[in-house]
Design an enzyme around this catalytic site. Structure first.
Site, PDB file in Angstrom:
ATOM      1  N   ARG A 173       0.834  -1.210   0.000  1.00 33.95           N
ATOM      2  CA  ARG A 173       0.000   0.000   0.000  1.00 33.95           C
ATOM      3  C   ARG A 173       0.870   1.262   0.000  1.00 33.95           C
ATOM      4  NH1 ARG A 173      -5.263   0.004   2.059  1.00 33.95           N
ATOM      5  NH2 ARG A 173      -4.900   1.814   3.366  1.00 33.95           N
ATOM      6  N   ARG A 177       9.808   5.572  -3.268  1.00 34.48           N
ATOM      7  CA  ARG A 177      10.095   6.562  -4.308  1.00 34.48           C
ATOM      8  C   ARG A 177      11.530   7.028  -4.253  1.00 34.48           C
ATOM      9  NH1 ARG A 177       5.870   9.993  -2.604  1.00 34.48           N
ATOM     10  NH2 ARG A 177       4.026   9.115  -3.601  1.00 34.48           N
ATOM     11  N   ARG A 252      -9.264  -6.710  13.123  1.00 34.16           N
ATOM     12  CA  ARG A 252      -8.389  -5.980  14.032  1.00 34.16           C
ATOM     13  C   ARG A 252      -9.163  -4.762  14.511  1.00 34.16           C
ATOM     14  NH1 ARG A 252      -4.789  -7.162  17.480  1.00 34.16           N
ATOM     15  NH2 ARG A 252      -3.102  -5.649  17.691  1.00 34.16           N
ATOM     16  N   ARG A 283      -0.231   5.786  15.935  1.00 30.50           N
ATOM     17  CA  ARG A 283      -0.200   7.121  15.324  1.00 30.50           C
ATOM     18  C   ARG A 283      -0.790   8.148  16.278  1.00 30.50           C
ATOM     19  NH1 ARG A 283      -2.748   5.169   9.470  1.00 30.50           N
ATOM     20  NH2 ARG A 283      -4.482   4.251  10.597  1.00 30.50           N
ATOM     21  N   GLU A 305      -3.924   6.555  18.491  1.00 28.32           N
ATOM     22  CA  GLU A 305      -4.589   5.369  17.936  1.00 28.32           C
ATOM     23  C   GLU A 305      -3.887   4.117  18.462  1.00 28.32           C
ATOM     24  OE1 GLU A 305      -5.506   6.112  13.741  1.00 28.32           O
ATOM     25  OE2 GLU A 305      -5.170   3.979  13.391  1.00 28.32           O
ATOM     26  N   TYR A 353      -9.991  -4.886   2.493  1.00 26.80           N
ATOM     27  CA  TYR A 353      -9.278  -3.723   3.024  1.00 26.80           C
ATOM     28  C   TYR A 353      -9.508  -2.550   2.062  1.00 26.80           C
ATOM     29  CZ  TYR A 353      -5.142  -1.623   5.422  1.00 26.80           C
ATOM     30  OH  TYR A 353      -4.266  -0.843   6.146  1.00 26.80           O
ATOM     31  N   ASP A 355     -10.294   1.170   0.715  1.00 26.16           N
ATOM     32  CA  ASP A 355     -10.268   2.595   1.029  1.00 26.16           C
ATOM     33  C   ASP A 355     -11.572   3.228   0.543  1.00 26.16           C
ATOM     34  OD1 ASP A 355      -7.876   2.905   2.399  1.00 26.16           O
ATOM     35  OD2 ASP A 355      -6.691   2.967   0.555  1.00 26.16           O
TER      36      ASP A 355
END
Ligand code: FAD
Ligand code: UDP
Length: 374
Positions: A173, A177, A252, A283, A305, A353, A355
């Site tokens: 995911r 770069r 989860r 996070r 979180e 999963y 988005d």
């Protein structure tokens, strides 16, 4: 028989898109939602002039122009670009993995130097063949240093499992770069709806043909609903719908802890990831940074979180798409095919999963099939 054409279970994004499209075609829709609010996990609530993402940071991104145009009917989006920063034992690294990360970590300056470093670490790890799990996938993409500092600790606390037991796709995911670009996504379009996400679902559901009731659990009256409604769109957990008869799928969960702080700017970024194994949260979100210049200058709201095991009754935030669960889901999908008047949709109904842009796409595909001749 009911006066409605559809019962939609769940007022999240999937349920809302379906309801909206059905209402546009003159269908009458009843929506029930077990929480005390609409919008599912994209729910945002204004506190002190700040849009608080109640169920974790949500950044909209897509490369599909149709989906982008679709969602822009319901809100104006700002130019927010997600650029989380990782905190590993107090040392800050840019994400996703890019030249800023490599340079901070190894002092390299050019893409060739970074590639050489990663190649050296891959060779030392002696991997061969297709990556069999998340650990192998991560090392083969960015080497062992980044794996150990930015991935292993975060991943194992997030999923409660060893990275060697997790599917490789999860780490794919994230972009890798060889440019100095901290944009977390490769997609063409990205942003945050000015004024929050809840308005999107509110507008989708604002039709005289749609009645919404919150605080109603489908399972309290399942048999009656099945008798009463000609068709049901179910966006809850597919294994729960079938009373877990083939066994439990794994999920989860998360726990969110929010605090108000009397400062203007607590952490300098919307998202800071804590990538070590010891910090119990993954996070910290500082919500005001999703929208520019909004909110009280002397206040900010942060949310930590915490990943959590899931057991029946907890919120199932993530499907755990490993081989065992995907195989079990396939068996549930077979049962679902035989359930003539029920369509299963969304992250929980399709056990994917997804988005947000993928949920909208999946809902529009369902609408096309279901509503085409109607
Ligand atoms: P949901 O939003 O879960 O909606 C399902 C609804 O059904 C819920 O409101 C639930 O309460 C209700 N329901 C379930 N069972 C019953 C029942 N028995 N009776 C009545 N109602 C019921 N996506 C992105 O694109 N970008 C991001 O940055 C991003 N960040 C995320 C961060 C986190 C922490 C999480 C968990 C997800 C994130 N996502 C993100 C994914 C996004 O939240 C989902 O794609 C989207 O919200 C899924 O919509 P849905 O309608 O399928 O499910
Ligand atoms: N991940 C990681 N370190 C990070 C961020 C992500 O190892 O700093 C891994 C982790 O396994 C996570 C996955 O990459 O579950 C996907 O990250 P993403 O940010 O897409 O997770 P989500 O927002 O869906 O929770």
């Amino acid at each position: 028989m009911s006066k409605y054409d559809y019962l939609v279970v769940g007022a999240g994004l999937f349920g809302a898109v379906f309801s909206h499209e059905a209402a546009l075609r003159g269908k009458r829709v009843k929506v029930i939602e077990k929480r005390d609010h609409i919008a599912g996990n994209i729910y945002t609530k204004e506190i002190d002039g700040i849009q608080v993402h109640q169920y974790g940071a949500h950044i909209f991104h897509t490369s599909d122009k149709q989906i982008w145009n679709y969602v822009n009917q319901f809100a104006e989006f700002n130019r927010y670009t997600n650029s989380p920063v990782a905190n590993y034992h107090g040392h800050m690294y840019n994400l996703p993995f890019n030249m800023n990360t490599f340079s901070e970590l190894w002092g390299v300056r050019t893409p060739d130097e970074a590639k050489a470093k990663i190649q050296e670490q891959k060779e030392a790890a002696q991997l061969s063949g297709e990556p069999k799990n998340l650990e192998e996938q991560a090392i083969s993409l960015i080497g062992t240093d980044i794996y150990h500092k930015l991935i292993k600790g975060y991943t194992e606390k997030q999923w409660g499992q060893k990275a060697t037991d997790l599917p490789a796709f999860i780490i794919r995911r994230l972009p890798v770069r060889y440019t100095y670009d901290n944009n977390y996504f490769n997609d063409t379009y990205q942003g945050i709806p000015i004024g929050g996400y809840t308005q999107i679902v509110e507008k989708m559901l604002a039709h005289p043909e749609i009645d919404v009731e919150t605080g109603v659990d489908f399972f309290a009256h399942k048999d009656e609903y099945l008798k009463e409604y000609p068709k049901i769109i179910f966006t809850g957990m597919i294994d729960q719908y079938f009373n877990y008869q083939l066994g439990e799928l794994e999920y989860r969960s998360l726990r969110f802890e929010s605090e108000e702080r009397d400062v203007d700017n607590y952490q300098g970024n919307a998202v800071i990831n804590y990538t070590d194994a010891e910090t119990p949260y993954t996070r910290v979100i500082e919500h005001k940074h999703f929208e520019f210049g909004k909110g009280d200058k002397n206040k900010t709201i942060i949310t930590k979180e915490y990943p959590a095991d899931w057991k029946r009754g907890d919120e199932p935030y993530y499907p755990v798409n490993n081989a065992r669960n995907n195989a079990l889901y396939k068996q549930y999908a077979q049962l679902a095919n035989n359930e003539g008047n029920v369509i299963f949709g969304g992250r929980l109904g399709q056990y994917r999963y997804y988005d947000m842009h993928q949920v909208i796409h999946a809902a529009l595909v369902t609408c096309k099939q279901e509503l085409k001749s109607k």
